[in-house]
Design a protein around this motif. Structure first.
Motif, PDB file in Angstrom:
ATOM      1  N   LEU A  59       2.717   7.992  21.118  1.00  0.00           N
ATOM      2  CA  LEU A  59       3.584   9.066  20.644  1.00  0.00           C
ATOM      3  C   LEU A  59       4.974   8.963  21.246  1.00  0.00           C
ATOM      4  O   LEU A  59       5.967   9.260  20.590  1.00  0.00           O
ATOM      5  CB  LEU A  59       2.989  10.440  20.964  1.00  0.00           C
ATOM      6  N   LYS A  60       5.047   8.535  22.501  1.00  0.00           N
ATOM      7  CA  LYS A  60       6.346   8.428  23.176  1.00  0.00           C
ATOM      8  C   LYS A  60       6.973   7.055  23.048  1.00  0.00           C
ATOM      9  O   LYS A  60       8.193   6.938  23.031  1.00  0.00           O
ATOM     10  CB  LYS A  60       6.187   8.785  24.651  1.00  0.00           C
ATOM     11  N   THR A  61       6.160   6.015  22.941  1.00  0.00           N
ATOM     12  CA  THR A  61       6.709   4.662  22.944  1.00  0.00           C
ATOM     13  C   THR A  61       7.008   4.107  21.556  1.00  0.00           C
ATOM     14  O   THR A  61       7.942   3.329  21.397  1.00  0.00           O
ATOM     15  CB  THR A  61       5.759   3.686  23.670  1.00  0.00           C
ATOM     16  N   GLU A  62       6.233   4.496  20.543  1.00  0.00           N
ATOM     17  CA  GLU A  62       6.377   3.884  19.228  1.00  0.00           C
ATOM     18  C   GLU A  62       6.765   4.847  18.108  1.00  0.00           C
ATOM     19  O   GLU A  62       6.990   4.412  16.985  1.00  0.00           O
ATOM     20  CB  GLU A  62       5.075   3.175  18.841  1.00  0.00           C
ATOM     21  N   PHE A  63       6.825   6.143  18.417  1.00  0.00           N
ATOM     22  CA  PHE A  63       7.096   7.144  17.380  1.00  0.00           C
ATOM     23  C   PHE A  63       8.186   8.103  17.821  1.00  0.00           C
ATOM     24  O   PHE A  63       8.494   8.208  19.002  1.00  0.00           O
ATOM     25  CB  PHE A  63       5.836   7.985  17.101  1.00  0.00           C
ATOM     26  N   TYR A  64       8.751   8.818  16.874  1.00  0.00           N
ATOM     27  CA  TYR A  64       9.579   9.984  17.147  1.00  0.00           C
ATOM     28  C   TYR A  64       9.298  11.006  16.053  1.00  0.00           C
ATOM     29  O   TYR A  64       8.801  10.662  14.985  1.00  0.00           O
ATOM     30  CB  TYR A  64      11.056   9.643  17.298  1.00  0.00           C
ATOM     31  N   THR A  65       9.582  12.270  16.321  1.00  0.00           N
ATOM     32  CA  THR A  65       9.202  13.318  15.378  1.00  0.00           C
ATOM     33  C   THR A  65      10.222  13.463  14.251  1.00  0.00           C
ATOM     34  O   THR A  65      11.396  13.108  14.404  1.00  0.00           O
ATOM     35  CB  THR A  65       9.056  14.691  16.072  1.00  0.00           C
ATOM     36  N   LYS A  71      17.342  16.337  13.467  1.00  0.00           N
ATOM     37  CA  LYS A  71      18.304  16.812  14.463  1.00  0.00           C
ATOM     38  C   LYS A  71      19.370  15.763  14.776  1.00  0.00           C
ATOM     39  O   LYS A  71      20.551  16.092  14.942  1.00  0.00           O
ATOM     40  CB  LYS A  71      17.557  17.197  15.740  1.00  0.00           C
ATOM     41  N   ASN A  72      18.973  14.493  14.827  1.00  0.00           N
ATOM     42  CA  ASN A  72      19.880  13.444  15.292  1.00  0.00           C
ATOM     43  C   ASN A  72      20.450  12.540  14.201  1.00  0.00           C
ATOM     44  O   ASN A  72      21.455  11.872  14.428  1.00  0.00           O
ATOM     45  CB  ASN A  72      19.170  12.578  16.339  1.00  0.00           C
ATOM     46  N   ALA A  73      19.832  12.514  13.029  1.00  0.00           N
ATOM     47  CA  ALA A  73      20.303  11.630  11.963  1.00  0.00           C
ATOM     48  C   ALA A  73      21.604  12.172  11.382  1.00  0.00           C
ATOM     49  O   ALA A  73      21.910  13.357  11.473  1.00  0.00           O
ATOM     50  CB  ALA A  73      19.247  11.518  10.865  1.00  0.00           C
ATOM     51  N   ASN A  95      20.280   5.954  -8.271  1.00  0.00           N
ATOM     52  CA  ASN A  95      19.372   7.012  -8.697  1.00  0.00           C
ATOM     53  C   ASN A  95      18.754   7.728  -7.512  1.00  0.00           C
ATOM     54  O   ASN A  95      17.816   8.512  -7.666  1.00  0.00           O
ATOM     55  CB  ASN A  95      18.295   6.441  -9.616  1.00  0.00           C
ATOM     56  N   TYR A  96      19.254   7.457  -6.320  1.00  0.00           N
ATOM     57  CA  TYR A  96      18.816   8.134  -5.100  1.00  0.00           C
ATOM     58  C   TYR A  96      19.932   9.045  -4.605  1.00  0.00           C
ATOM     59  O   TYR A  96      21.111   8.759  -4.801  1.00  0.00           O
ATOM     60  CB  TYR A  96      18.535   7.142  -3.970  1.00  0.00           C
ATOM     61  N   ILE A  97      19.531  10.102  -3.942  1.00  0.00           N
ATOM     62  CA  ILE A  97      20.472  10.895  -3.155  1.00  0.00           C
ATOM     63  C   ILE A  97      20.111  10.622  -1.707  1.00  0.00           C
ATOM     64  O   ILE A  97      18.970  10.839  -1.297  1.00  0.00           O
ATOM     65  CB  ILE A  97      20.351  12.399  -3.437  1.00  0.00           C
ATOM     66  N   LEU A  98      21.045  10.124  -0.948  1.00  0.00           N
ATOM     67  CA  LEU A  98      20.824   9.839   0.463  1.00  0.00           C
ATOM     68  C   LEU A  98      21.066  11.127   1.249  1.00  0.00           C
ATOM     69  O   LEU A  98      22.193  11.604   1.328  1.00  0.00           O
ATOM     70  CB  LEU A  98      21.775   8.736   0.932  1.00  0.00           C
ATOM     71  N   TYR A  99      19.992  11.709   1.769  1.00  0.00           N
ATOM     72  CA  TYR A  99      20.120  12.953   2.527  1.00  0.00           C
ATOM     73  C   TYR A  99      20.493  12.685   3.985  1.00  0.00           C
ATOM     74  O   TYR A  99      21.518  13.133   4.458  1.00  0.00           O
ATOM     75  CB  TYR A  99      18.811  13.750   2.490  1.00  0.00           C
ATOM     76  N   TYR A 100      19.626  11.970   4.712  1.00  0.00           N
ATOM     77  CA  TYR A 100      19.831  11.714   6.136  1.00  0.00           C
ATOM     78  C   TYR A 100      19.626  10.240   6.421  1.00  0.00           C
ATOM     79  O   TYR A 100      18.830   9.576   5.780  1.00  0.00           O
ATOM     80  CB  TYR A 100      18.836  12.518   6.985  1.00  0.00           C
ATOM     81  N   VAL A 140      21.813  20.742  -5.889  1.00  0.00           N
ATOM     82  CA  VAL A 140      22.513  21.317  -4.750  1.00  0.00           C
ATOM     83  C   VAL A 140      21.946  20.709  -3.479  1.00  0.00           C
ATOM     84  O   VAL A 140      20.738  20.718  -3.269  1.00  0.00           O
ATOM     85  CB  VAL A 140      22.358  22.860  -4.721  1.00  0.00           C
ATOM     86  N   ILE A 141      22.811  20.177  -2.647  1.00  0.00           N
ATOM     87  CA  ILE A 141      22.387  19.499  -1.422  1.00  0.00           C
ATOM     88  C   ILE A 141      22.937  20.254  -0.230  1.00  0.00           C
ATOM     89  O   ILE A 141      24.138  20.425  -0.112  1.00  0.00           O
ATOM     90  CB  ILE A 141      22.888  18.043  -1.405  1.00  0.00           C
ATOM     91  N   THR A 142      22.055  20.712   0.628  1.00  0.00           N
ATOM     92  CA  THR A 142      22.486  21.417   1.825  1.00  0.00           C
ATOM     93  C   THR A 142      21.880  20.782   3.064  1.00  0.00           C
ATOM     94  O   THR A 142      20.769  20.248   3.022  1.00  0.00           O
ATOM     95  CB  THR A 142      22.085  22.910   1.786  1.00  0.00           C
ATOM     96  N   ARG A 143      22.606  20.852   4.139  1.00  0.00           N
ATOM     97  CA  ARG A 143      22.163  20.283   5.406  1.00  0.00           C
ATOM     98  C   ARG A 143      21.207  21.263   6.087  1.00  0.00           C
ATOM     99  O   ARG A 143      21.431  22.453   6.091  1.00  0.00           O
ATOM    100  CB  ARG A 143      23.366  20.049   6.318  1.00  0.00           C
ATOM    101  N   ILE A 144      20.140  20.717   6.673  1.00  0.00           N
ATOM    102  CA  ILE A 144      19.245  21.519   7.500  1.00  0.00           C
ATOM    103  C   ILE A 144      19.855  21.559   8.885  1.00  0.00           C
ATOM    104  O   ILE A 144      20.181  20.517   9.461  1.00  0.00           O
ATOM    105  CB  ILE A 144      17.845  20.910   7.576  1.00  0.00           C
TER     106      ILE A 144
END
Length: 146
Positions: A59-65, A71-73, A95-100, A140-144
């Protein structure tokens, strides 16, 4: 009733891998038992699901939540393509919307099948060229905000 705090807390139970060996998959933490993390995996393209167990240390070495990702992207919220893409890649990507976007992943909305997908982030954001397409003008695209 829709509670944004509950939704944000749930993002802390969703994990993304830091490596691209399974690039379209999200990992939903079910429970930790005897130092093993039990996940339900979901491929965001094929929608294939599995249950797996991995050592908890991963969970700490190979992943992130997903919470850390949002929060960081960098929030993009635009349609476009990257300048080094082939013609076919550009056509599909329009044909994609790039969110983050971060160093590992892009969160996109696919207007072909109307699904949100996670994809590997293999291009630099500096190479992104914004374009308008008819498929995305009415979305409509809004930031979280976290």
């Amino acid at each position: 009733m829709y509670d944004i705090k509950d939704k944000l807390e749930k993002l802390k139970q969703v994990y993304l891998k830091k490596e691209y060996d399974d690039p379209n998959t999200i990992y939903i933490l079910i429970k930790i038992v005897d130092n093993y993390a039990i996940f339900r995996t979901l491929d965001t393209i094929t929608l294939k699901e599995e249950i797996i167990a991995l050592p908890e240390i991963f969970l700490k070495t190979e992943f992130y939540t997903a919470y850390e990702y949002i929060k960081n992207a960098e929030f993009i919220g635009k349609t476009g393509f990257y300048k080094n893409m082939s013609g076919l890649e550009k056509y599909i990507y329009l044909n994609y919307i790039l969110y983050y976007k971060d160093d590992f992943y892009e969160l996109i909305y696919d207007t072909f099948d109307k699904k949100i997908k996670i994809m590997p982030s293999i291009y630099a954001i500096e190479d992104f060229i914004e374009k308008e397409t008819p498929q995305t003008n009415d979305i409509v695209i809004t930031r979280i905000k976290i």
